[in-house]
Design an enzyme around this catalytic site. Structure first.
Site, short mmCIF file in Angstrom:
data_model
loop_
_atom_site.label_atom_id
_atom_site.label_comp_id
_atom_site.label_asym_id
_atom_site.label_seq_id
_atom_site.Cartn_x
_atom_site.Cartn_y
_atom_site.Cartn_z
N HIS A 59 10.62 6.30 -6.35
CA HIS A 59 9.37 5.81 -5.74
C HIS A 59 8.12 6.34 -6.43
O HIS A 59 7.84 7.53 -6.39
CB HIS A 59 9.31 6.19 -4.25
CG HIS A 59 8.41 5.29 -3.46
ND1 HIS A 59 8.84 4.12 -2.90
CD2 HIS A 59 7.09 5.38 -3.17
CE1 HIS A 59 7.84 3.53 -2.28
NE2 HIS A 59 6.76 4.27 -2.43
N ASP A 61 3.90 4.84 -7.02
CA ASP A 61 2.96 3.77 -6.64
C ASP A 61 1.98 3.36 -7.74
O ASP A 61 0.90 2.84 -7.44
CB ASP A 61 2.18 4.19 -5.39
CG ASP A 61 2.98 3.94 -4.14
OD1 ASP A 61 3.28 2.77 -3.87
OD2 ASP A 61 3.33 4.91 -3.44
N GLU A 163 8.20 -2.07 -1.04
CA GLU A 163 8.00 -1.12 0.06
C GLU A 163 7.44 -1.82 1.29
O GLU A 163 6.24 -1.75 1.58
CB GLU A 163 7.07 0.03 -0.37
CG GLU A 163 7.05 1.13 0.69
CD GLU A 163 6.18 2.31 0.32
OE1 GLU A 163 5.31 2.17 -0.55
OE2 GLU A 163 6.36 3.38 0.94
N HIS A 190 7.12 -0.85 6.45
CA HIS A 190 6.26 0.26 6.00
C HIS A 190 5.78 0.94 7.28
O HIS A 190 6.59 1.24 8.16
CB HIS A 190 5.12 -0.22 5.08
CG HIS A 190 4.37 0.94 4.48
ND1 HIS A 190 3.07 1.23 4.80
CD2 HIS A 190 4.78 1.91 3.64
CE1 HIS A 190 2.70 2.33 4.15
NE2 HIS A 190 3.73 2.77 3.44
N HIS A 231 10.92 5.03 6.11
CA HIS A 231 9.84 4.43 6.92
C HIS A 231 10.30 3.77 8.21
O HIS A 231 9.47 3.45 9.06
CB HIS A 231 9.04 3.37 6.12
CG HIS A 231 7.96 3.95 5.26
ND1 HIS A 231 6.82 4.51 5.77
CD2 HIS A 231 7.88 4.07 3.91
CE1 HIS A 231 6.06 4.93 4.78
NE2 HIS A 231 6.68 4.69 3.64
N HIS A 252 12.42 7.46 -0.26
CA HIS A 252 11.54 8.63 -0.25
C HIS A 252 11.44 9.20 1.17
O HIS A 252 10.53 8.89 1.90
CB HIS A 252 10.16 8.32 -0.84
CG HIS A 252 9.41 7.18 -0.19
ND1 HIS A 252 9.94 5.92 -0.05
CD2 HIS A 252 8.16 7.12 0.34
CE1 HIS A 252 9.06 5.15 0.56
NE2 HIS A 252 7.97 5.84 0.81
N ASP A 359 7.35 9.91 -4.71
CA ASP A 359 6.24 9.17 -4.11
C ASP A 359 4.87 9.63 -4.61
O ASP A 359 3.95 9.86 -3.82
CB ASP A 359 6.29 9.22 -2.57
CG ASP A 359 5.41 8.14 -1.93
OD1 ASP A 359 4.86 7.29 -2.66
OD2 ASP A 359 5.27 8.16 -0.70
ZN LIG Z 1 6.06 5.22 1.61
#
Ligand SMILES: [Zn+2]
Length: 428
Positions: A59, A61, A163, A190, A231, A252, A359
């Site tokens: 993970h 971003d 995600e 999420h 999540h 994550h 993450d």
């Molecule tokens: Zn997340």
């Protein structure tokens, strides 16, 4: 669209209105704290093992950062040089010994309300794919074999993970198209619930997965895409583990027993992992790692409530919280805390069910634990595990072999299911 970072900050302010009773706060403005490097004998051994594994992070971003900082204009960045305004670049991924990276296709849950989730998801896929294709050091991987082949060729294997299930807008056609584009996992939710699954950080509505949600998981099994249960609520985790025919992942997530945050995995679910064959990839976000976060969040919520009683406008509340945050530092967590999560998951699930999904999502690294602020720091964590007595074989498993094993299982099951099952065509 507000940035993910702003979203996390605002989420805290919604607490008093009950909109997000368990919202996380990842803090802001904290100074970068230098940590002592690990003993060189452990660090060198850790680096050698990561390079061999190959090391897979599930993970990051970066695609969202491209869109947020320069509206997706990749010509603004020379990714062959260190980019201080981004959460990753090629020199730092190399220094961190990253062999394969899942880039996150992330779109805010709130886009469900405006029916723009799928549109925004396509922008994320597009920028991620343009990035991967823009660099000779990178190559897109679609399978476990691809990961190993690309790594052996000296390049960084790039995969995609979606995600949030809101991005399919209740359409199995969108799910299959995401798979065609290279998505190899989808996180079922999420921050907020979707129509067919409850999130960990929202009010329960479905008590887990709906019938359509179960069909989505089964379609993911048939396609060859991991169901990612980071999540989601504990009920959604358990429903998914009951219906899935393939290993799941947590892309994550950490251990609830170490840090009691709803984003973390409770022990009864960890106990279900060996039978499923799935992998819990641990993240480095201070708010989910530090055992002190729960107590801090309670104090913070109380401060927000008090400010709401005192002031009439959001502006005054926001200003008041800025003052409060200056005086009250959020607990940040340490490398040792992350290793404690790994120790615990090993105890309750097992060494075959642990991976890493750090993450990284912003440039300064302040939301991350001290010592693991950026993508160069993975070897620091692995050095700590060696110091704790983990064997070379244990490290290779955590670094990537568990993920590759689960991925091959998932791929094999998909190949079998495709012989006997038709694609799901019912829209939710
Ligand atoms: Zn997340």
């Amino acid at each position: 669209m507000i940035s993910r970072r702003d979203f996390l900050g605002q989420a805290g302010l919604l607490v008093a209105s009950g909109a997000l009773a368990e919202a996380a706060f990842t803090g802001g403005g904290r100074a970068y704290e230098e940590t002592l490097p690990p003993e060189s004998k452990f660090l060198e051994r850790a680096k050698a093992l990561l390079k061999k594994a190959p090391f897979i992070d599930t993970h990051n971003d970066l695609p969202s950062m491209f869109l947020e900082t320069r509206a997706g204009d990749l010509t603004s960045f020379d990714m062959g040089k260190v980019q201080p305004t981004l959460c990753a670049d090629i020199p730092r991924l190399r220094e961190g010994c990253v062999g394969a990276q899942y880039w996150s296709v992330f779109v805010e849950s709130g886009t469900q309300k405006t029916h723009t989730s799928l549109h925004e998801a396509l922008r994320e896929f597009d920028v991620a794919l343009r990035f991967i294709r823009s660099r000779t050091e990178l190559e897109q991987a679609r399978s476990a074999d691809d990961i190993e082949r690309i790594h052996q060729g000296g390049r960084i294997a790039c995969l995609l993970g979606v995600e949030g299930g809101h991005m399919i807008e209740n359409s199995p056609a969108a799910l299959r198209t995401f798979h065609e584009l290279g998505a190899r996992y989808m996180t079922l939710t999420h921050w907020a619930n979707v129509d067919w699954a409850d999130a960990a950080t929202d009010e329960p509505e479905q008590q887990g997965l709906t019938e359509f949600g179960k069909r989505v998981v089964k379609e993911m099994n048939r396609l060859g895409m991991f169901a990612d249960i980071s999540h989601v609520s504990a009920d959604t985790m358990k429903d998914t583990l009951r219906v899935t025919r393939a290993p799941v992942i947590f892309s994550h997530s950490n251990a609830f027993a170490i840090a009691p945050h709803p984003r973390n995995v409770p022990d009864d679910v960890l106990g279900m992992m060996p039978k499923n064959g799935g992998v819990v990839h641990v993240n480095f976000i201070g708010a989910f790692v530090s055992p002190k976060t729960a107590e801090f969040d309670e104090r913070r919520k109380a401060a927000v409530r008090q400010l709401h009683m005192r002031f009439d406008t959001d502006k005054e509340v926001v200003a008041g919280m800025a003052e409060w945050e200056k005086a009250n530092q959020a607990p940040r967590g340490t490398i040792s805390d992350v290793a404690d999560h790994i120790d615990h998951i090993r105890e309750v699930a097992g060494i075959d069910n642990i991976g890493i999904g750090a993450d990284f999502y912003e440039a300064t690294g302040t939301p991350m634990v001290t010592g693991l602020e950026n993508v160069t720091r993975y070897p620091f964590l692995f050095a700590e595990l060696l110091r704790r007595g983990y064997s070379d074989d244990d490290l290779l498993k955590i670094a990537g072999r568990n993920h590759l094993r689960a991925m091959r299982q998932m791929e094999g099951i998909a190949a079998e299911l495709q012989k006997s099952e038709q694609p799901l065509i019912t829209e939710g």
